[in-house]
Write a protein that holds these residues in place. Structure first.
Motif, PDB file in Angstrom:
ATOM      1  N   ASN A 199     -12.854   1.151  -3.130  1.00 53.18           N
ATOM      2  CA  ASN A 199     -13.438   2.206  -2.300  1.00 53.18           C
ATOM      3  C   ASN A 199     -13.871   1.608  -0.969  1.00 53.18           C
ATOM      4  O   ASN A 199     -13.515   2.104   0.089  1.00 53.18           O
ATOM      5  CB  ASN A 199     -14.612   2.869  -3.008  1.00 53.18           C
ATOM      6  N   TYR A 200     -14.661   0.549  -1.042  1.00 52.84           N
ATOM      7  CA  TYR A 200     -15.016  -0.173   0.179  1.00 52.84           C
ATOM      8  C   TYR A 200     -15.580  -1.535  -0.170  1.00 52.84           C
ATOM      9  O   TYR A 200     -16.116  -1.758  -1.256  1.00 52.84           O
ATOM     10  CB  TYR A 200     -16.029   0.602   1.034  1.00 52.84           C
ATOM     11  N   VAL A 201     -15.437  -2.470   0.752  1.00 51.43           N
ATOM     12  CA  VAL A 201     -16.099  -3.772   0.713  1.00 51.43           C
ATOM     13  C   VAL A 201     -16.634  -4.013   2.118  1.00 51.43           C
ATOM     14  O   VAL A 201     -15.920  -3.803   3.108  1.00 51.43           O
ATOM     15  CB  VAL A 201     -15.137  -4.911   0.307  1.00 51.43           C
ATOM     16  N   THR A 202     -17.891  -4.438   2.224  1.00 47.71           N
ATOM     17  CA  THR A 202     -18.498  -4.619   3.543  1.00 47.71           C
ATOM     18  C   THR A 202     -18.959  -6.051   3.759  1.00 47.71           C
ATOM     19  O   THR A 202     -19.199  -6.804   2.805  1.00 47.71           O
ATOM     20  CB  THR A 202     -19.711  -3.688   3.730  1.00 47.71           C
ATOM     21  N   ASP A 203     -19.117  -6.414   5.035  1.00 43.82           N
ATOM     22  CA  ASP A 203     -19.628  -7.736   5.378  1.00 43.82           C
ATOM     23  C   ASP A 203     -21.150  -7.686   5.490  1.00 43.82           C
ATOM     24  O   ASP A 203     -21.786  -6.687   5.129  1.00 43.82           O
ATOM     25  CB  ASP A 203     -18.969  -8.257   6.656  1.00 43.82           C
ATOM     26  N   SER A 204     -21.745  -8.756   6.010  1.00 43.80           N
ATOM     27  CA  SER A 204     -23.207  -8.867   6.052  1.00 43.80           C
ATOM     28  C   SER A 204     -23.859  -7.894   7.023  1.00 43.80           C
ATOM     29  O   SER A 204     -25.077  -7.733   7.018  1.00 43.80           O
ATOM     30  CB  SER A 204     -23.616 -10.296   6.426  1.00 43.80           C
ATOM     31  N   HIS A 205     -23.063  -7.227   7.851  1.00 45.74           N
ATOM     32  CA  HIS A 205     -23.598  -6.238   8.793  1.00 45.74           C
ATOM     33  C   HIS A 205     -23.193  -4.815   8.426  1.00 45.74           C
ATOM     34  O   HIS A 205     -23.384  -3.896   9.220  1.00 45.74           O
ATOM     35  CB  HIS A 205     -23.155  -6.569  10.220  1.00 45.74           C
ATOM     36  N   GLY A 206     -22.628  -4.635   7.246  1.00 43.94           N
ATOM     37  CA  GLY A 206     -22.275  -3.294   6.784  1.00 43.94           C
ATOM     38  C   GLY A 206     -20.979  -2.765   7.341  1.00 43.94           C
ATOM     39  O   GLY A 206     -20.705  -1.565   7.245  1.00 43.94           O
ATOM     40  N   SER A 207     -20.147  -3.649   7.916  1.00 36.83           N
ATOM     41  CA  SER A 207     -18.853  -3.226   8.448  1.00 36.83           C
ATOM     42  C   SER A 207     -17.787  -3.273   7.359  1.00 36.83           C
ATOM     43  O   SER A 207     -17.765  -4.199   6.545  1.00 36.83           O
ATOM     44  CB  SER A 207     -18.424  -4.126   9.614  1.00 36.83           C
ATOM     45  N   LEU A 208     -16.887  -2.288   7.378  1.00 34.76           N
ATOM     46  CA  LEU A 208     -15.807  -2.228   6.407  1.00 34.76           C
ATOM     47  C   LEU A 208     -14.880  -3.425   6.586  1.00 34.76           C
ATOM     48  O   LEU A 208     -14.455  -3.733   7.698  1.00 34.76           O
ATOM     49  CB  LEU A 208     -15.025  -0.930   6.581  1.00 34.76           C
ATOM     50  N   VAL A 209     -14.573  -4.091   5.483  1.00 29.68           N
ATOM     51  CA  VAL A 209     -13.689  -5.257   5.495  1.00 29.68           C
ATOM     52  C   VAL A 209     -12.275  -4.798   5.175  1.00 29.68           C
ATOM     53  O   VAL A 209     -12.059  -3.972   4.288  1.00 29.68           O
ATOM     54  CB  VAL A 209     -14.168  -6.298   4.459  1.00 29.68           C
ATOM     55  N   ASP A 210     -11.301  -5.332   5.899  1.00 35.73           N
ATOM     56  CA  ASP A 210      -9.901  -5.047   5.601  1.00 35.73           C
ATOM     57  C   ASP A 210      -9.580  -5.473   4.171  1.00 35.73           C
ATOM     58  O   ASP A 210      -9.980  -6.552   3.721  1.00 35.73           O
ATOM     59  CB  ASP A 210      -9.010  -5.806   6.592  1.00 35.73           C
ATOM     60  N   ASN A 211      -8.864  -4.623   3.445  1.00 34.39           N
ATOM     61  CA  ASN A 211      -8.560  -4.913   2.038  1.00 34.39           C
ATOM     62  C   ASN A 211      -7.849  -6.248   1.855  1.00 34.39           C
ATOM     63  O   ASN A 211      -8.031  -6.931   0.843  1.00 34.39           O
ATOM     64  CB  ASN A 211      -7.700  -3.800   1.447  1.00 34.39           C
ATOM     65  N   ASP A 212      -7.035  -6.630   2.830  1.00 36.49           N
ATOM     66  CA  ASP A 212      -6.287  -7.879   2.708  1.00 36.49           C
ATOM     67  C   ASP A 212      -7.185  -9.101   2.752  1.00 36.49           C
ATOM     68  O   ASP A 212      -6.765 -10.207   2.392  1.00 36.49           O
ATOM     69  CB  ASP A 212      -5.235  -7.985   3.816  1.00 36.49           C
ATOM     70  N   SER A 213      -8.428  -8.932   3.203  1.00 37.88           N
ATOM     71  CA  SER A 213      -9.363 -10.055   3.277  1.00 37.88           C
ATOM     72  C   SER A 213     -10.207 -10.205   2.015  1.00 37.88           C
ATOM     73  O   SER A 213     -11.022 -11.111   1.915  1.00 37.88           O
ATOM     74  CB  SER A 213     -10.286  -9.887   4.493  1.00 37.88           C
ATOM     75  N   VAL A 214     -10.033  -9.289   1.069  1.00 32.11           N
ATOM     76  CA  VAL A 214     -10.797  -9.322  -0.175  1.00 32.11           C
ATOM     77  C   VAL A 214     -10.048 -10.172  -1.205  1.00 32.11           C
ATOM     78  O   VAL A 214      -8.867  -9.945  -1.472  1.00 32.11           O
ATOM     79  CB  VAL A 214     -11.019  -7.899  -0.724  1.00 32.11           C
ATOM     80  N   ALA A 215     -10.726 -11.156  -1.764  1.00 38.53           N
ATOM     81  CA  ALA A 215     -10.130 -11.993  -2.810  1.00 38.53           C
ATOM     82  C   ALA A 215     -10.169 -11.239  -4.138  1.00 38.53           C
ATOM     83  O   ALA A 215     -11.213 -10.739  -4.547  1.00 38.53           O
ATOM     84  CB  ALA A 215     -10.882 -13.304  -2.927  1.00 38.53           C
ATOM     85  N   ILE A 216      -9.013 -11.146  -4.808  1.00 38.16           N
ATOM     86  CA  ILE A 216      -8.926 -10.424  -6.077  1.00 38.16           C
ATOM     87  C   ILE A 216      -8.397 -11.374  -7.148  1.00 38.16           C
ATOM     88  O   ILE A 216      -7.356 -11.999  -6.970  1.00 38.16           O
ATOM     89  CB  ILE A 216      -7.978  -9.208  -5.970  1.00 38.16           C
ATOM     90  N   SER A 217      -9.145 -11.478  -8.228  1.00 37.67           N
ATOM     91  CA  SER A 217      -8.721 -12.334  -9.336  1.00 37.67           C
ATOM     92  C   SER A 217      -8.604 -11.509 -10.603  1.00 37.67           C
ATOM     93  O   SER A 217      -9.198 -10.435 -10.729  1.00 37.67           O
ATOM     94  CB  SER A 217      -9.714 -13.482  -9.542  1.00 37.67           C
TER      95      SER A 217
END
Length: 607
Positions: A199-217
């Protein structure tokens, strides 16, 4: 582009951090904005005020302080003190205490009042609470620093609003679909994209992170995730997917169901013949005029009349029901995640609720087509004003009252966007690729909770006619309740349309062909632009550009005539594309683009 990656620090975040450090250690004029890349912000649960402005102003203040008096007021003062003095009595040494005086300097003090000039943050008018925009599309591209805390200037659904403390955002947060259930499909050549659960992942300032930058295991004894981030559904098993970016972390449980025969059925209906001449043609999207979105107030309705299959003029009409917002994001938003497209691909209506699938028409042709689903509460609808939402032509109070009736989903998988439906609590989309050429891969069903507009469940299912060699992919479908989908399949090789009922029990899906019409309906291979079942009239409606076909469904009672063509309606919208059909009770709605407008059919003509 890598889809399974170690979390990266974006350039914007790095520069933002360095800027923050530099400001904290200098005497910079903080009243100046610090610009950043335009980012999407996710509003959290904490409530903070949104202010119309904030600036540093000089403030003069009288301060009372204690100050030394000038030297001329210094005096000599005798201060008594005691001291032991030795003396002898009969040769013996004794001591006595005597009091003496010494002279010391004593400084006098007095209270004085000084006028001191300081810089102080001044906030403008309180416009709203941050939680008023919890389900809106929020963006920011600048901030001001106050006591080492960032205050971002936010845009809400495309309109500039004001400053809010960054603590209002969901910072270092991840929200994913907790449960994913995949059909066992030995012929699926791609698998499930694990990013679809974000749904969403945010950085330390509450900005939406690009899905490609999310590590998935993936943690599983039987299932694995590929380097590109896909999980195969060719064998049964369970897995725990972990999503991580910085301090943000979330997990999802994924299951590949055990029954490899699930979804295998037969297309054995003879189908209903039609009397259509093989010469009905319509125009395609490439012939349509260039899309336009106007911020000018529309003060009148459009009305279109249609000719029926018997040649009767004015046999049906439809009239403006709702003008969609011109856009719901900042003009020129540079990426798909941040841009809420004004191009609507599909709609559905349930009671006073309407949902639309918004994504650029060209992007809808991509394998991983994503966009936003938008929810509207139609109570108190003012159909002529809503297209002005991103502008400042509406008063702030009026604009805010509209915004509270609009919800924008996070960036999500939509596929073609025309296989959509809704119920009282949920909205659904069958996110299929419209360039798949009817492959045997699984079809993905996403359920969106209308209260939050976030995806809360994902299933995949398959429908095969006997084997994987004869799959049925539904680019157009109507989700008619929480357990039933009606899918439309164009069997081009046999020049017919098939209607399939896909039923869900728990996480298991079964499929049955329930009707067939022996005709291509339109002879020049133009694509279907909308499909819906009307539950009261028990008819299917299939939409093309400037054509609507009415076909007997037979789902409520007698199915002997299921698939029979009852009528068709031909109208001219001056090359405005049809993009979706919807129905609720006995009402039928059609959606047009360029600009986006939903029309309602006059009941007496389409029953």
């Amino acid at each position: 582009m890598r889809r399974f990656a170690v979390a990266l620090v974006t350039t914007a975040a790095l520069l933002g951090g360095l800027t923050s450090q530099a400001q904290a250690s200098s005497e910079k004029d903080y009243s100046q904005k610090t610009k950043t890349d335009l980012t999407t912000k996710i509003i959290g649960n904490n409530t903070y005020s949104v202010y119309s402005s904030m600036k540093l102003v000089k403030v003069q203040k009288k301060v009372k302080t204690k100050q030394k008096v000038k030297e001329k007021y210094t005096v000599q003062t005798k201060v008594p003190y005691t001291k032991k003095v030795a003396y002898r009595v009969k040769g013996k040494k004794k001591y006595k205490t005597v009091t003496k005086y010494k002279t010391v300097k004593k400084t006098k003090y007095r209270w004085v009042t000084k006028t001191v000039t300081k810089k102080k943050w001044k906030f403008g008018k309180k416009l709203a609470a941050s939680t008023d925009f919890e389900y809106s599309h929020v963006q920011a591209k600048s901030y001001k620093l106050r006591n080492k805390t960032r205050y971002y200037y936010i845009y809400v659904d495309g309109r500039g609003v004001g400053y809010v403390n960054e603590k209002a955002f969901a910072r270092s947060s991840a929200k994913v679909v907790s449960s994913i259930s995949l059909v066992n499909n030995s012929a699926d050549s791609v698998g499930f994209n694990a990013q679809d659960a974000i749904n969403y992942v945010t950085d330390s300032h509450g900005s939406l992170v690009d899905n490609d930058s999310v590590a998935i295991s993936c943690k599983s004894t039987k299932l694995k995730i590929s380097d590109s981030g896909y999980v195969s559904s060719k064998k049964a098993g369970t897995a725990v997917l972990t999503y991580k970016y910085g301090k943000a972390k979330a997990t999802a449980k994924l299951t590949v169901r055990s029954d490899a025969k699930e979804g295998i059925s037969s297309a054995n209906l003879a189908g209903q013949d039609t009397d259509l001449a093989d010469n009905l043609e319509t125009w395609s999207a490439s012939d349509g005029r260039i899309a336009s979105s106007s911020l000018d107030l529309v003060k009148s309705s459009n009305k279109y009349w249609a000719t029926n299959s018997a040649g009767t003029e004015k046999a049906a009409n439809m009239e403006t029901f709702f003008y969609h917002p011109a856009n719901l994001s900042v003009a020129g938003s540079p990426n798909q995640e941040g841009r809420v497209s004004s191009a609507v691909q599909g709609i559905d209506i349930y009671g006073h609720d309407m949902v639309s699938t918004n994504l650029d028409s060209g992007y809808a042709n991509n394998l991983e087509a994503r966009g936003h689903m938008v929810y509207y509460n139609l109570k108190g609808l003012k159909k002529y004003n809503w297209q002005l939402i991103p502008s400042t032509k509406l008063s702030f109070a009026t604009w805010l009252s509209y915004i509270k009736n609009v919800k924008v989903s996070p960036y999500m998988k939509l596929g073609h966007g025309q296989a959509v439906g809704s119920t009282k609590k949920y909205a659904y989309v069958v996110a299929n690729w419209n360039r798949s050429n009817n492959w045997a891969n699984s079809q993905e069903l996403l359920r969106v909770n209308k209260s939050t507009m976030q995806v809360d469940k994902i299933w995949t299912f398959k429908v095969w006619n006997g084997s994987f060699k004869y799959p049925r992919i539904f680019l157009n479908a109507d989700v008619i309740d929480d357990k039933t989908i009606i899918g439309l399949f164009h069997n081009a090789s046999k020049k017919r349309y098939e209607f399939w009922k896909i039923s869900r029990s728990g996480d298991k899906f079964t499929a049955k062909e329930v009707a067939a019409t022996n005709s291509n309906l339109i002879s020049n291979s133009s694509e279907v632009q909308g499909f819906v079942w009307n539950s009261v009239l028990d008819n299917y409606y299939i939409g093309f550009n400037d054509y609507i076909f009415k076909i007997k469904a037979g789902l409520n009672d007698d199915a002997s005539d299921a698939g029979k063509l009852l009528n068709y309606y031909h109208f001219s919208t001056h090359h405005r594309e049809t993009e979706g059909l919807a129905s609720y009770k006995d009402k039928l709605y059609l959606n047009l683009n360029h600009p986006t407008e939903t029309l309602k059919f006059n009941y007496q003509y389409v029953n």
